[in-house]
Design an enzyme around this catalytic site. Structure first.
Site, PDB file in Angstrom:
ATOM      1  CE  LYS A 107     -17.590  87.670  26.718  1.00 28.13           C
ATOM      2  NZ  LYS A 107     -16.748  88.418  27.600  1.00 28.13           N
ATOM      3  N   GLY A 168      -9.784  89.782  34.450  1.00 30.11           N
ATOM      4  CA  GLY A 168      -9.055  90.844  35.161  1.00 30.11           C
ATOM      5  C   GLY A 168      -7.838  90.376  35.920  1.00 30.11           C
ATOM      6  CB  ALA A 194     -11.333  86.334  30.677  1.00 30.41           C
ATOM      7  N   GLY A 195      -8.230  87.083  31.099  1.00 26.86           N
ATOM      8  CA  GLY A 195      -7.035  86.655  31.809  1.00 26.86           C
ATOM      9  C   GLY A 195      -5.715  86.997  31.134  1.00 26.86           C
ATOM     10  CG  ASN A 216     -11.938  95.403  29.206  1.00 28.21           C
ATOM     11  OD1 ASN A 216     -13.045  95.465  29.689  1.00 28.21           O
ATOM     12  ND2 ASN A 216     -11.251  96.505  28.997  1.00 28.21           N
ATOM     13  CB  THR A 217      -8.045  93.783  32.614  1.00 25.87           C
ATOM     14  OG1 THR A 217      -9.403  93.426  32.874  1.00 25.87           O
ATOM     15  CG2 THR A 217      -7.469  94.465  33.838  1.00 25.87           C
TER      16      THR A 217
HETATM   17  C1  DXP Z   1     -14.697  92.445  28.500  1.00 25.35           C
HETATM   18  C2  DXP Z   1     -15.233  91.096  28.637  1.00 25.35           C
HETATM   19  O1  DXP Z   1     -16.103  90.770  27.931  1.00 25.35           O
HETATM   20  C3  DXP Z   1     -14.789  90.160  29.709  1.00 25.35           C
HETATM   21  O2  DXP Z   1     -15.019  88.827  29.422  1.00 25.35           O
HETATM   22  C4  DXP Z   1     -13.518  90.360  30.339  1.00 25.35           C
HETATM   23  O3  DXP Z   1     -13.479  91.613  30.923  1.00 25.35           O
HETATM   24  C5  DXP Z   1     -12.256  90.115  29.566  1.00 25.35           C
HETATM   25  O4  DXP Z   1     -11.323  89.727  30.480  1.00 25.35           O
HETATM   26  P1  DXP Z   1      -9.985  90.544  30.779  1.00 25.35           P
HETATM   27  O5  DXP Z   1     -10.429  91.862  31.313  1.00 25.35           O
HETATM   28  O6  DXP Z   1      -9.261  89.694  31.768  1.00 25.35           O
HETATM   29  O7  DXP Z   1      -9.264  90.671  29.472  1.00 25.35           O
END
Ligand code: DXP
EC number: 2.8.1.10
Length: 266
Positions: A107, A168, A194-195, A216-217
């Protein structure tokens, strides 16, 4: 009994030469410890977990190592180049990851701005070109721009990963039309990355018809990461099924739920 597993048994996510039943990819950062990371990953049903090779130990056997907690026969480690700000750094990081893990999936993340953590598209494209030529299966983290997404497909990336909102932020999908444009523009898998903030955000992106979602977050920082992981698993499945089922068109006015024909006196 008809259940989701049965309805989705032939609905696979194919990236490069790998096939996945789950369309949810999880991150490994921001957890209390590796034990919690492993439990949440299992609860999410994800078959891929992304790991920032510059931040999480997957190489040093003398320090706590994430690989001791994840069953890699069931869950693939997807290394990412988080923390890289130039193409050169990202290429070097990807090579170290390939050596450590023995596969060439990466990635690709090249960040351009500390405040938004938006990717630097010029550097990301430069790194992607090099990595594709060197035989990597490249999944670049990109802005939600259909023109750029096409460029990444054209140079040989195996998927594109447009953001829903800043990493995040938990803001959920900010620009559904751009994600739809990207889906129209490319034929490689589109993984929204993300987001995501909560389960409904995951369903909303999946209902657009994207191929998967990475988060992730939202899981790691939830009050109860295990419960949120299960919620996300179901949200992604629900969104996928709703997309495949086909939503009804929105209408301005009401239409009665029971047919009016045959009503006495009509
Ligand atoms: C974990 C990762 O590869 C990132 O691109 C990111 O941390 C994901 O975003 P969120 O934490 O907002 O879900």
């Amino acid at each position: 009994m008809i259940d989701a597993q049965q309805l989705l048994k032939d609905d696979k996510l194919v990236i490069g030469d790998k096939e996945f039943s789950s369309r949810l990819i999880v991150g490994s950062g921001k957890y209390k410890d590796f034990e919690e990371t492993a439990k949440a990953t299992e609860a999410s049903g994800a078959e891929m977990i992304t790991v920032a090779v510059r931040r999480v130990n997957i190489t040093d056997p003398d320090k706590p190592n994430l690989l001791d907690y994840i069953d890699t026969s069931k869950v693939m480690i997807l290394p990412n180049t988080a923390g890289c700000y130039t193409a050169e750094e990202a290429v070097l990081t990807a090579k170290l990851a390939r050596e450590a893990l023995g596969h060439g999936f990466v990635k690709l993340e090249v960040i351009g701005d500390q405040k938004t953590l938006y990717p630097d598209m010029v550097e990301t494209l430069k790194a992607a070109e090099i990595l594709v030529k060197e035989g990597f299966t490249v999944l670049p983290y990109i802005t939600d721009d259909p023109v750029m997404a096409k460029k990444f497909e054209d140079i040989g990336c195996a998927a594109v990963m447009p953001l829903a909102a800043p990493i995040g932020s938990g803001l959920g999908l900010q620009n559904p039309y751009n994600i739809l444009f990207i889906k129209e523009a490319v034929s490689v898998p589109v993984i929204v990355d993300a987001g995501i903030g909560t389960a409904s955000d995951a369903s909303v992106v999946m209902e657009l018809g994207v191929d998967g979602v990475l988060m992730n977050t939202a899981i790691a920082q939830a009050k109860d990461p295990i419960k949120m992981a299960v919620a996300m698993k179901h949200a992604v499945i629900a969104g996928r099924l709703a997309y495949l089922a086909g939503r009804i068109p929105k209408k301005m006015y009401a239409s009665a739920s029971s047919p009016v024909e045959g009503i006495i006196g009509r």
